[in-house]
Write an enzyme that holds these catalytic residues in place. Sequence first.
Site, mmCIF file in Angstrom:
data_model
loop_
_atom_site.group_PDB
_atom_site.id
_atom_site.type_symbol
_atom_site.label_atom_id
_atom_site.label_comp_id
_atom_site.label_asym_id
_atom_site.label_seq_id
_atom_site.Cartn_x
_atom_site.Cartn_y
_atom_site.Cartn_z
ATOM 1 N N GLU A 191 16.911 -27.638 -1.520
ATOM 2 C CA GLU A 191 17.269 -28.733 -2.452
ATOM 3 C C GLU A 191 18.642 -29.313 -2.116
ATOM 4 O OE1 GLU A 191 14.832 -29.519 -3.733
ATOM 5 O OE2 GLU A 191 13.667 -27.770 -4.309
HETATM 6 C C1 LIG Z 1 12.357 -21.059 1.669
HETATM 7 C C2 LIG Z 1 12.597 -22.523 1.881
HETATM 8 C C3 LIG Z 1 11.858 -23.446 1.182
HETATM 9 C C4 LIG Z 1 12.046 -24.806 1.403
HETATM 10 N N1 LIG Z 1 11.258 -25.716 0.731
HETATM 11 C C5 LIG Z 1 11.349 -27.037 1.045
HETATM 12 C C6 LIG Z 1 10.441 -27.985 0.475
HETATM 13 O O1 LIG Z 1 9.603 -27.647 -0.364
HETATM 14 N N2 LIG Z 1 10.521 -29.270 0.881
HETATM 15 C C7 LIG Z 1 11.432 -29.689 1.798
HETATM 16 O O2 LIG Z 1 11.444 -30.866 2.117
HETATM 17 N N3 LIG Z 1 12.301 -28.817 2.355
HETATM 18 C C8 LIG Z 1 12.286 -27.507 2.003
HETATM 19 N N4 LIG Z 1 13.149 -26.613 2.572
HETATM 20 C C9 LIG Z 1 14.093 -27.079 3.573
HETATM 21 C C10 LIG Z 1 15.525 -27.146 3.059
HETATM 22 O O3 LIG Z 1 15.656 -28.162 2.127
HETATM 23 C C11 LIG Z 1 16.425 -27.306 4.281
HETATM 24 O O4 LIG Z 1 16.415 -26.076 4.970
HETATM 25 C C12 LIG Z 1 17.839 -27.725 3.893
HETATM 26 O O5 LIG Z 1 17.851 -29.031 3.397
HETATM 27 C C13 LIG Z 1 18.805 -27.624 5.072
HETATM 28 O O6 LIG Z 1 18.306 -28.247 6.199
HETATM 29 P P1 LIG Z 1 18.304 -27.458 7.608
HETATM 30 O O7 LIG Z 1 17.672 -26.144 7.375
HETATM 31 O O8 LIG Z 1 17.762 -28.344 8.625
HETATM 32 O O9 LIG Z 1 19.830 -27.167 7.858
HETATM 33 P P2 LIG Z 1 20.901 -28.173 8.499
HETATM 34 O O10 LIG Z 1 20.782 -29.512 7.862
HETATM 35 O O11 LIG Z 1 20.842 -28.065 9.971
HETATM 36 O O12 LIG Z 1 22.254 -27.525 7.974
HETATM 37 C C14 LIG Z 1 22.811 -26.351 8.570
HETATM 38 C C15 LIG Z 1 24.215 -26.129 7.974
HETATM 39 O O13 LIG Z 1 25.044 -27.273 8.280
HETATM 40 C C16 LIG Z 1 25.550 -27.847 7.086
HETATM 41 N N5 LIG Z 1 25.536 -29.305 7.203
HETATM 42 C C17 LIG Z 1 24.569 -30.074 7.748
HETATM 43 N N6 LIG Z 1 24.908 -31.369 7.665
HETATM 44 C C18 LIG Z 1 26.101 -31.417 7.033
HETATM 45 C C19 LIG Z 1 26.988 -32.465 6.644
HETATM 46 N N7 LIG Z 1 26.717 -33.751 6.833
HETATM 47 N N8 LIG Z 1 28.149 -32.138 6.036
HETATM 48 C C20 LIG Z 1 28.460 -30.835 5.788
HETATM 49 N N9 LIG Z 1 27.668 -29.812 6.136
HETATM 50 C C21 LIG Z 1 26.501 -30.092 6.746
HETATM 51 C C22 LIG Z 1 24.620 -27.392 5.965
HETATM 52 O O14 LIG Z 1 25.289 -27.345 4.701
HETATM 53 C C23 LIG Z 1 24.213 -26.016 6.457
HETATM 54 O O15 LIG Z 1 25.168 -25.060 6.064
HETATM 55 C C24 LIG Z 1 13.008 -25.241 2.324
HETATM 56 C C25 LIG Z 1 13.790 -24.298 3.022
HETATM 57 C C26 LIG Z 1 13.587 -22.960 2.814
HETATM 58 C C27 LIG Z 1 14.419 -21.967 3.568
#
Ligand SMILES: Cc1cc2nc3c(=O)[nH]c(=O)nc-3n(C[C@H](O)[C@H](O)[C@H](O)COP(=O)(O)OP(=O)(O)OC[C@H]3O[C@@H](n4cnc5c(N)ncnc54)[C@H](O)[C@@H]3O)c2cc1C
Length: 614
Positions: free
Chosen positions: A444
């Site tokens: 989220e």
């Molecule tokens: C169990 C689980 C259930 C999920 N369910 C859903 C779902 O139902 N629907 C859905 O759409 N998604 C879902 N997700 C996905 C989740 O929303 C994403 O994992 C999350 O938004 C982070 O994206 P990412 O994993 O690509 O991490 P990244 O975006 O690669 O981020 C990695 C790190 O970098 C930081 N970061 C990235 N960009 C920035 C920035 N601009 N400024 C500062 N810090 C930054 C982040 O805070 C994080 O610490 C789920 C994830 C999990 C683990």
Amino acid sequence: MSFYISNMRDIKFVLFEQIGMEKILKLEKYQPLNFTQADCEMILDEALKFTMAELSPLNVLLDKEGCSFENGQVTTPKAHREAYQKFIDNRWLGMEFPEELGGQGLPLMVLFAAYEMFAGASNSFIITPGLTRGVAHLIESFGTSKQKKLLGPKLALGEWAGTMCLTEPWAGSAVGDLRSKAVKEGDHYLISGTKNFISGGDHDLTPNIIHAVLARAENAPAGIKGISLFLVPKYRYSEDGTIGEFNDVRCGNIEHKLGLHGSPTCTLNFGDEGKCIGYLLGREGEGINCMFQLMNEARIGAGLQAMAEASSAYMNALKYAKERVQGVDIRNMKNVNAPRVPIAEHPDVKRQLMLMKATCEGLRAMLYSAIFNYDMAESADDEAEAEKNHERLELLTPICKAFSSDQAFKVAERAIQVYGGYGYSSEYPVEGYLRDIKVFSIYEGTNGIQALDLLGRKVAKVMRFWDLMNEWNAWIKKHKEDPIWGTYVSLFEKAKNDLYTVTMEFGKMSMEGDSMYPILHASPYLELFGEVYIGYMLMIQGIIAQPKLDAIFAARNATTPEAQIQLLKEHDDARFYHGKVEVAKFYTTNVLPQVRAKVEAINSQNRSVLNVQL
Ligand SMILES: Cc1cc2nc3c(=O)[nH]c(=O)nc-3n(C[C@H](O)[C@H](O)[C@H](O)COP(=O)(O)OP(=O)(O)OC[C@H]3O[C@@H](n4cnc5c(N)ncnc54)[C@H](O)[C@@H]3O)c2cc1C
């Protein structure tokens, strides 16, 4: 086996003695229901019964067995399917929807309080119903009359499930980079693309799933503005709701993850064979605005889910600490024959329990106050009141999501510590709470993104911040001279002033073009904001509890400290109110001073993080 322990006394205290549920029940919208506090309490008691009978035992099985993925299909354990069916038969899903969607039109406060128990017992279970009600709400807000008529009741009642599909392998936090496509074809669109990490993306709990998918229509501009929202069924359906052919939405795999094993987290491939149809929800290019409704609800929901499990972790740790006998009272340590005592009597354990209690109860009060704003924003009798509450909800949402999930994780970690070696073992529930809770700081919108949202969007609209400051200043003025609470109110005032000063300083820096420094400190800023807010909540609770406690002491003629201690042991309400008074004093003296330390770090103007080449 069943581990969930609710804190119903505290839930009812927050709803009926602190926040004032009666203000919601008096709203014109709820008048036809003729709904009373007794009705609310009855629903919550029933929710707890359901939780203890169905969800708490189920969670142990879901954690161990999870769900399986074979031949492109996700299968859940039979007990999960049975519990889901009972959940929807009992109308726990859709309680707040209007009657035309099959709901009971109940206030959101009641819904969320019940969901605290469902989530605390089994977050693995509640994720799918939670997302389903979110998609039903999207349809209620943005759907065409046809979509509302057909899909609304099916989702509001949980006959079909819903999902929220934003994330793609190359677009996590940066949602604007998503590549899924939508090509218009008659009254629908052909959808193609891959979404990953989709909660409840595939399962056998319901015969059909409606995915709320963000995708880019042809010729749409790059970035957020080019994104639209589509309803994409797993199976197509006819106008009477009969399920038809497969809609080319394939589950590619499920994640093997740290916690929440019962909730399938799926990779979904849309339109591999070019046959995936989707229907626009809202207007082209407005997908993110529409999805924000679901995301904001889900953010409050994530905060609540995290607090719910943390609260059960605390309640379990408390029970364990009262039962586990180890060592002697430190004052008798030289006496080998001294009686052995429960670990709850060792000051260090008791301190940790107090910190957990303060955190959980403070978070609950903060979350429920935001849900009060949510209810009022949707249902207040006049527009100005609705707008005021909407603005407060906007301000609180990132704090509710990020501060709650971070603090809840710390509560679970402390719970393990209180259990000692047994806490590290999977025979006991607390390691499972820790594993589950971690995700709430990630999904989220990660907590880092929430911090940027708070600083860049929420506080930047200064009237929201001023409104809260005005409320706090008036409250401080009212209670500052109180003979019991005055000193503590002054400590709160100091922390509030620190928050104010740092906010103004950040505003000034940004206006002068130095926004990198505030951005660097966005997360500590959110944390200190959360601490001050919780301090406020706990102080309000202490001030409410004090006269109630005094009245019990007076009624029982407990005038000496000895008589009062004895009464606290025997009288549940006296103990509860006394706990509220002590926790408020504890938090203001032990936690709020840490706000100062954070502000000093921020004021240091140290830019090493920006300068360093890691
Ligand atoms: C169990 C689980 C259930 C999920 N369910 C859903 C779902 O139902 N629907 C859905 O759409 N998604 C879902 N997700 C996905 C989740 O929303 C994403 O994992 C999350 O938004 C982070 O994206 P990412 O994993 O690509 O991490 P990244 O975006 O690669 O981020 C990695 C790190 O970098 C930081 N970061 C990235 N960009 C920035 C920035 N601009 N400024 C500062 N810090 C930054 C982040 O805070 C994080 O610490 C789920 C994830 C999990 C683990």
